[in-house]
Design a protein around this motif. Structure first.
Motif, mmCIF file in Angstrom:
data_model
loop_
_atom_site.group_PDB
_atom_site.id
_atom_site.type_symbol
_atom_site.label_atom_id
_atom_site.label_comp_id
_atom_site.label_asym_id
_atom_site.label_seq_id
_atom_site.Cartn_x
_atom_site.Cartn_y
_atom_site.Cartn_z
ATOM 1 N N PRO A 46 0.849 -1.199 0.000
ATOM 2 C CA PRO A 46 0.000 0.000 0.000
ATOM 3 C C PRO A 46 0.879 1.241 0.000
ATOM 4 C CG PRO A 46 0.045 -0.984 2.185
ATOM 5 C CD PRO A 46 0.802 -1.919 1.285
ATOM 6 N N VAL A 47 0.484 2.244 -0.741
ATOM 7 C CA VAL A 47 1.265 3.482 -0.821
ATOM 8 C C VAL A 47 1.246 4.200 0.526
ATOM 9 C CG1 VAL A 47 1.338 5.794 -1.831
ATOM 10 C CG2 VAL A 47 0.983 3.791 -3.295
ATOM 11 N N ASP A 48 2.411 4.578 0.991
ATOM 12 C CA ASP A 48 2.576 5.406 2.184
ATOM 13 C C ASP A 48 2.950 6.801 1.697
ATOM 14 O OD1 ASP A 48 3.637 6.772 4.436
ATOM 15 O OD2 ASP A 48 4.282 4.890 5.364
ATOM 16 N N PRO B 139 -3.779 3.902 -4.486
ATOM 17 C CA PRO B 139 -3.531 3.291 -3.168
ATOM 18 C C PRO B 139 -2.456 2.215 -3.148
ATOM 19 C CG PRO B 139 -5.523 2.377 -4.133
ATOM 20 C CD PRO B 139 -5.065 3.457 -5.072
ATOM 21 N N TRP B 140 -2.024 1.734 -4.326
ATOM 22 C CA TRP B 140 -1.111 0.596 -4.359
ATOM 23 C C TRP B 140 0.117 0.887 -5.212
ATOM 24 C CZ3 TRP B 140 -2.105 -3.186 -1.065
ATOM 25 C CH2 TRP B 140 -3.428 -3.385 -0.661
ATOM 26 N N ILE B 141 1.229 0.266 -4.816
ATOM 27 C CA ILE B 141 2.413 0.264 -5.671
ATOM 28 C C ILE B 141 2.867 -1.179 -5.863
ATOM 29 C CG2 ILE B 141 3.953 0.708 -3.697
ATOM 30 C CD1 ILE B 141 5.805 2.162 -5.791
ATOM 31 N N VAL C 100 2.341 2.472 -9.835
ATOM 32 C CA VAL C 100 1.294 2.864 -8.893
ATOM 33 C C VAL C 100 -0.045 2.690 -9.595
ATOM 34 C CG1 VAL C 100 2.700 4.417 -7.510
ATOM 35 C CG2 VAL C 100 1.569 5.304 -9.533
ATOM 36 N N THR C 101 -1.025 2.181 -8.861
ATOM 37 C CA THR C 101 -2.279 1.812 -9.506
ATOM 38 C C THR C 101 -3.443 1.843 -8.530
ATOM 39 O OG1 THR C 101 -3.392 0.087 -10.807
ATOM 40 C CG2 THR C 101 -1.880 -0.650 -9.083
#
Length: 329
Positions: free
Chosen positions: A117-119, A132-134, A229-230
């Motif tokens: 999950p993207v921080d 929200p995701w990488i 990132v998606t």
């Protein structure tokens, strides 16, 4: 093994290209105890990093001036626009998306793939990542070529693998966009909107080594990163812990091999995180004077072909013995 060579010091013409009144370690947040997003410092557009534009320009110009490296990063995958996003979103469960994404990535030039999950503390100041995701990809290097660092042949191998990482990331992002979901891919050496090393650590690609690069339990440190990132609904991988960080605590190989003595022997606090840290102000001038570097990951014991799996198993066994109450008794 102790250091045998004197510490390298930059020649005057290289030192003059570093800012006289600003430390790169300060920009990076060395000693800061509060978490925050990273500040652009190198490999972004020079307008974003004016204090380090001169040293960055020197690196770019030296590459273009060497016959083996000219045009290295002027490749189609860096110029072509992303594919259009399909008008209808394909629907799968997150579990299914994870499987098909990983299968696609591994079939299209990636050697490693993990999801996190993207921080927002990984996103560079001045950039925005709303996905929200990488998906983090790793591409391995030919160790024999890397071991020639800091010779131009090693830089050429690094460039080849960065280009492969870009192709893998752009291909995966375009495939996801073809499924109707937002995605964008990026690979080095230019810096994108988000830091790839902490993303890769969270995505389970390995542990951070003393040299500031990731150690993977299969490939050691001999790989490069790219990412996508998606908004695709996914499931995070777990971070990997197999003892590489413990190994680095007592190992001094990269510390002693680093010509400018940029690798610190102890962990440092950087933007609220305690981690291994490489002194930017000592590393970058050497990098600029030598068509890049890579000595630290080339000499890393984990990077020798076939060695990482054995070391990981040994460190896991050692960790198990320490945690076994019967052994403690």
């Amino acid at each position: 093994m102790a250091r045998r060579d004197p510490v390298w010091e930059p020649p005057a013409e290289i030192a003059a290209k570093m800012p006289a009144d600003l430390s790169g370690n300060t920009v990076n947040g060395l000693g800061e105890v509060q978490p925050r997003p990273p500040t652009p410092i190198m490999w972004h557009h020079p307008k974003r990093v004016p204090a380090f534009a001169a040293i960055q320009a020197h690196v770019n110009e030296s590459y273009e001036g060497h016959p083996l490296l000219t045009g290295t990063f002027d490749t189609p995958e860096r110029r072509n626009p992303p594919a259009p996003i399909a008008g209808v979103k394909a629907e799968r469960s997150p579990e299914d998306w994870v499987q098909v994404v990983k299968d696609y990535a591994l079939a299209h030039e990636a050697d490693l793939v993990g999801i996190a999950p993207v921080d927002q503390n990984w996103v560079f100041e001045g950039f925005e990542v709303t996905e929200p995701w990488i998906i983090v990809l790793g591409v391995t290097m030919e160790h024999g070529e890397l071991a020639r660092a800091p010779e131009p042949e090693a830089a050429a191998e690094v460039a080849r693998q960065y280009n492969r990482g870009n192709r893998a990331a752009r291909s995966l992002a375009d495939w996801i966009r073809g499924q109707g979901w937002k995605a964008s891919g990026h690979g080095g050496p230019g810096a994108g909107p988000i830091q790839l090393v902490p993303s890769a650590l969270a995505a389970g690609l390995g542990e951070l080594g003393k040299h500031g690069s990731i150690i993977n339990r299969t490939y050691g440190s001999s790989f490069r990163l790219a990412g996508v990132v998606t908004e695709l609904p996914l499931i995070a991988d777990a971070p990997a812990e197999f003892g590489a960080a413990d190994f680095c605590t007592s190992c001094q190989v990269c510390t002693n091999a680093c010509p400018p003595a940029a690798i610190t022997p102890d962990r440092k606090t950087v933007r609220g995180v305690e981690k291994w840290y490489v002194d930017f102000d000592r590393c970058m001038p050497y990098f600029a004077a030598n068509y890049g570097c890579g000595i630290c990951i080339a000499v890393c014991p984990w990077s020798r072909p076939g060695t990482a799996p054995r070391l990981a198993e040994r460190m896991l066994q050692r960790r198990a013995r320490r945690s076994d109450p019967a052994d403690a008794a």
